[in-house]
Structures are given as structure tokens and as C-alpha cells.
Scaffold this motif. Sequence first.
Motif, PDB file in Angstrom:
ATOM      1  N   LYS A 257       8.974 -51.108  18.038  1.00 31.34           N
ATOM      2  CA  LYS A 257       9.092 -51.273  19.487  1.00 31.34           C
ATOM      3  C   LYS A 257       7.957 -52.155  20.019  1.00 31.34           C
TER       4      LYS A 257
ATOM      5  N   LYS B 130       5.932 -43.518  28.164  1.00 31.75           N
ATOM      6  CA  LYS B 130       6.470 -42.477  29.066  1.00 31.75           C
ATOM      7  C   LYS B 130       5.968 -42.665  30.505  1.00 31.75           C
TER       8      LYS B 130
ATOM      9  N   ASN C 171       8.723 -47.706  28.726  1.00 31.07           N
ATOM     10  CA  ASN C 171       9.010 -46.298  29.069  1.00 31.07           C
ATOM     11  C   ASN C 171       9.086 -45.432  27.818  1.00 31.07           C
ATOM     12  N   GLU C 172       9.680 -45.964  26.746  1.00 32.87           N
ATOM     13  CA  GLU C 172       9.794 -45.206  25.501  1.00 32.87           C
ATOM     14  C   GLU C 172       8.429 -45.008  24.844  1.00 32.87           C
TER      15      GLU C 172
ATOM     16  N   THR D 251       7.840 -46.853  16.352  1.00 35.02           N
ATOM     17  CA  THR D 251       6.910 -47.245  17.423  1.00 35.02           C
ATOM     18  C   THR D 251       6.395 -48.666  17.193  1.00 35.02           C
TER      19      THR D 251
END
Length: 605
Positions: free
Chosen positions: A395, A576, A572-573, A392
Motif C-alpha cells: 500500500k 485510519k 485511510n487504510e 502495508t
Amino acid sequence: MNRLLSISVFVTMLFFSSLNVMGQDTIVRKKSAPASKMRSATKSLEVSLDKNDEGQIARDYERVAVEFLNKGDNAKAEEYFKKALAGFTKLKLAEDKTRVTRSLAKVQENQKNFGSAIKNYEAAGSFSKDESEEKINLNDAKRLRTQAAPVAQAVYVESNIELLKKEKKSEEVADAYVQKAENSLQQKDKAVALESYKEALVYAKNKPEAVIKIKNEIANVYASDNQFEEAIGINEKLLAEAKTKQDFNTQIKQLQSLASLYLKKEEPQKALVSLKEAYELASKKGNSAEAKNSLAALVNYYKAAGNDKESMKLYESFFKNLDQLIKSDTTLINAKTFEITEGKIRQLEKEKGLKDELITKTNTFNYFLLGSVALLLLLFLFIVKALYAIKTKNKEIALQSLRREMNPHFIFNSLNSVNQFIAENKELEANKYLTSYSNLMRNMMENSNKDFILLDKEVGQLKKYLDLEHLRFADKFDFKITVDEQLDAESVFIPNMIIQPHLENAIWHGLRYLDKKGFLHLKFNFIKQKVHVIIEDNGIGLVKSQELKTSNQKAHESRGLNNTKERIGLLNELYKKNISFSIKEKELPESGTIVEIVFPLIDKL
């Protein structure tokens, strides 16, 4: 005379050793024995031990203990009450634990083990949840502590009688009245003792054995006061009742008691008749223990009378019926049967102990195994969580990197514009441009670490950006920003720095190549609970724009589109939010492009 006595002693010893050996042989030859409560209790205990049913085992131990108590074997009763108590304690059955602890105290009191009895009465009181029951047990403990003071004992006995009456425990009321009678005898008050025994009879009416015992105690009180007629009357009445019920053991006991009373009353002939009848009945019914007692009493009587002839005659009769006596002695059979059963119980207890030990070891291993698995699972979850957190974070870093990647190009274009103003000696425009540019850059830097910002802030930044571009390309385009009235710009969040690159593309690759003044429209619509961001221009369109671009510009535009897609993918990952992006050329005869970014309404993060 001495020779006769020696023979009689030898014969008596031979008789009882024969009883033991022949009794064992009788067990083997006898195919069945009468059912009894003891046999039923021990059989039930065998089954529960075999099944390893802890609750039933404890209850069966208590049943066996009660049967031993009824037989007058207090030592055995104590042994099994202790086993029952251990079981109920392990199972944390408070009511059963209290009851058995009190029963244990009683059998210890019967054996004159007053120290242990006091401790268990006190323990039963502490276990009890009922105030009356607690006080009853504590009264019994205090009663035993004051044995040397009968007057003090009487207070606790009276208190228990009243409490037990309120609790409607008839059998225990009877026992308490017996205690009161014994206490009164200690104080040499036979009248109160007799009254107490009679009260005990009222409450013991449902227990025939207890009634017989109490009536015999009443007879003993009368006899101790030389009131032999009253005592004999009681014994004769008990004897008659026993004959009616065909209770042979009670008949034998009452005949022996009558013989003792007749001797005290100095009526030896009547005593002899009762003893002979007791001996004959015991021999006939196979009660070797009572046959022994009656025979010993008769021998003593003949010894005192000097009647050797009758004594020898008695022994001859005895040996003649010896085999039959032993064969019919159910007490020997029952004793040997229980001895065998108890041996089996001991073996089952040992097996249960081994099973429990094995179960404990198995459970310990299972707990260790489960603990190890749980620890490994926690470690695995920790690793997964750590990896997820790292992923995370990566990202988030990638998202920030992509967001900041757009800044250098924007800065380059802006500085290029300033340079152009200076080159054209437009100092005023350059100063104005730099002022607006610095405000815009400050706002962009403040929000550079945020993935989402409020709609009103984004609209403000985009307007400043479009104002800057319009300052430079004033003759190339006009613009307009519209926000749907259904959207609360101060509470709705939108993705940060995802719209500006497409505004830049519309101006630099579409509108600035027009021969006429173009138009750029930025719209924020709210449709079906989703926010639609639409960037619409009437520039030269995608196809012509591609034809006019240099290879460097094409690479930059391609990188800009990929940057947008990658950022949307990461958002989006991470969040969501199901954000979508599309770009298309207008259909002829119109020219220009339409960029649409769609995402759900986000009113909180």
C-alpha cells in the motif's frame, strides 16, 4: 524332670501356633471390633488415597505413624513417617516437612539408628524458619554425635530443655528431661536422674502413658540401688490407679513388675501371687501376649522350685481356657484387622501410583499438545504479521506510485510553459520561471517519500506553484491562501501532494477559459476538531469544462480524480484517519467549482 520340661516347651509352642490360627478364625467370626485411634487413622487414610487428596494423604500417613509410635512399633512408625515426609516435600509444605523430619529422627534414635537420626535432625534444623527450632534440632544431632561423652551430651540436653521451655512444648520438655535422666545414669549420678525423671513427670502430666513409663523408670532406679520398698511402692500405686481406671493392660504390666521386684527382694511367695494374678487377668481379658509372658515366668518359677505338680496343674488350667482366651483376644483381632487394612492401603497406594503415572503422561501429552498448538499459533501469527507487513508495504508503494504519477504531467506543463516563453522571446520570464520551478521541484522531491508533511511546508510549496502558474497566466486569475488562526502551521500535518492536482485543475480547466480575470481561493479551516481544505474558483465550472476538453484531457482529468480517491483510500487504510473528498459545481447564478478535503487534526504521527 527333663521330660516335664520337654512337654512344657511343646505345649508352649502349640499354644502360640494355635493363637495364630484360631485368632484368624476369630476375625472371621467376630462381627465387630472396638473402635480405636489406629482404626480411625487407617480408615481416613483409605478415604484420602481413594480420593487421591495429596495433602490429606500426607497428614493421614503422619497420624498412622504416631499411632504406631504410641504402640511402641518404631519400625512401622518410621515407614509411615517417611511416606508423610515424601508427601509434604512434594507439596512444599515447609512447616509440616520440618515437624515430620524431626519425628522421623526420633523413631530412628529409638531404634539405635543414630546415623540416620543425626542426618534427619540436621535436615529438620535446616528446614526450620524458626531460630529456636533450628537450634533444638542441631542440639539433638550434636547430642547423638557425642554419645561416647556423656558430659558433653549433657550440655546439649540442658540447652534443649531451656529452649523447649521457652517454646512451651511441654511434651518435648518431658522427653528432654528423660534424656537428661538417662545421661545422668550413664554418669552414675542416680540422684540427678531421679530429679530429672520427676521434672519430666510435671511436663508429661497430659500423657498418661508417658507418666506410667516415667514412674516405672523411677522404680527401676530405686531397684538398681536396692531401694525395693520405694520401687514396690511406686508399682503398687500405679497398680491401684490402673484398677481404678480399669486399665487392664497396665494392671498386668505392674503385676509383672512387682513379681520381678519381689524376686529381687527374695520374697518368692509374693512374686508368685503377683504372677498368678497377672496370668489370670491376662487370660480373662484376652491378652494372649501378656498371658504368654506370665505363663513363661510361672513355668520358670516352678522349674526353679522343682514343683512339677503345680506346673502341670497350670497347663491343665491353661488348656481348659484356651478357646475362650483366643476368642476374647482383641490384640489378635486388631493385628489381623490392621494387616487386612494395610493390604488394602498397599493396593490403594499402587492404584494411586498408576493414577499419578497416567496423570503425568496425560499432562505431558497435554503440554506437548498445547506447546504444538502454541507453536502453530505463533507461526500463524508470524505469517499473518508478515502478510500484513507485505500488504502495508504494498500500500505504501502504491501510495508513492500514485503520488509520483502526478509529477510527470506537472513537469510536462511546466516545461511547456518555459518553451512558450522562449518561443515568444521572453528570455527574462523564462529564466525567472525556471528558477522558481527548480526551487519548487527540489522541495517536492525532498518530500516525495512522505505521506504527511507540516502545514507550513505544504502552504509554502503550494504558494510557489501558484506563483509559477500566475507568472504564466497573469491575466487569467489572482489567488489567495488563508489559514485558520486556530491551526498551528508548524505542528499540524496534512496529506502530501493531495491539494496541488486540484489547484492545477482549477487553473487549467476552469480559470484559463474565462473572458475576464478569475479568482482562486485556497482555505484551511478548523471546524469541530477537523481540518477543512477548500479549493474554490469562479471559473467556467465542471459542465462547460467537460464540453471544451479533448478526449485526452478528459482521460487525464478522470485519472487525476481517481488518483486522488485511491490515495485517500490508501491513507485511510494505512493510518485510519477517515479522510474525505468531495467536488461540486457552484449553484447558479455563480459559476466555478468547490473542492473540499476533510480530515481530523493530526498533530503527531
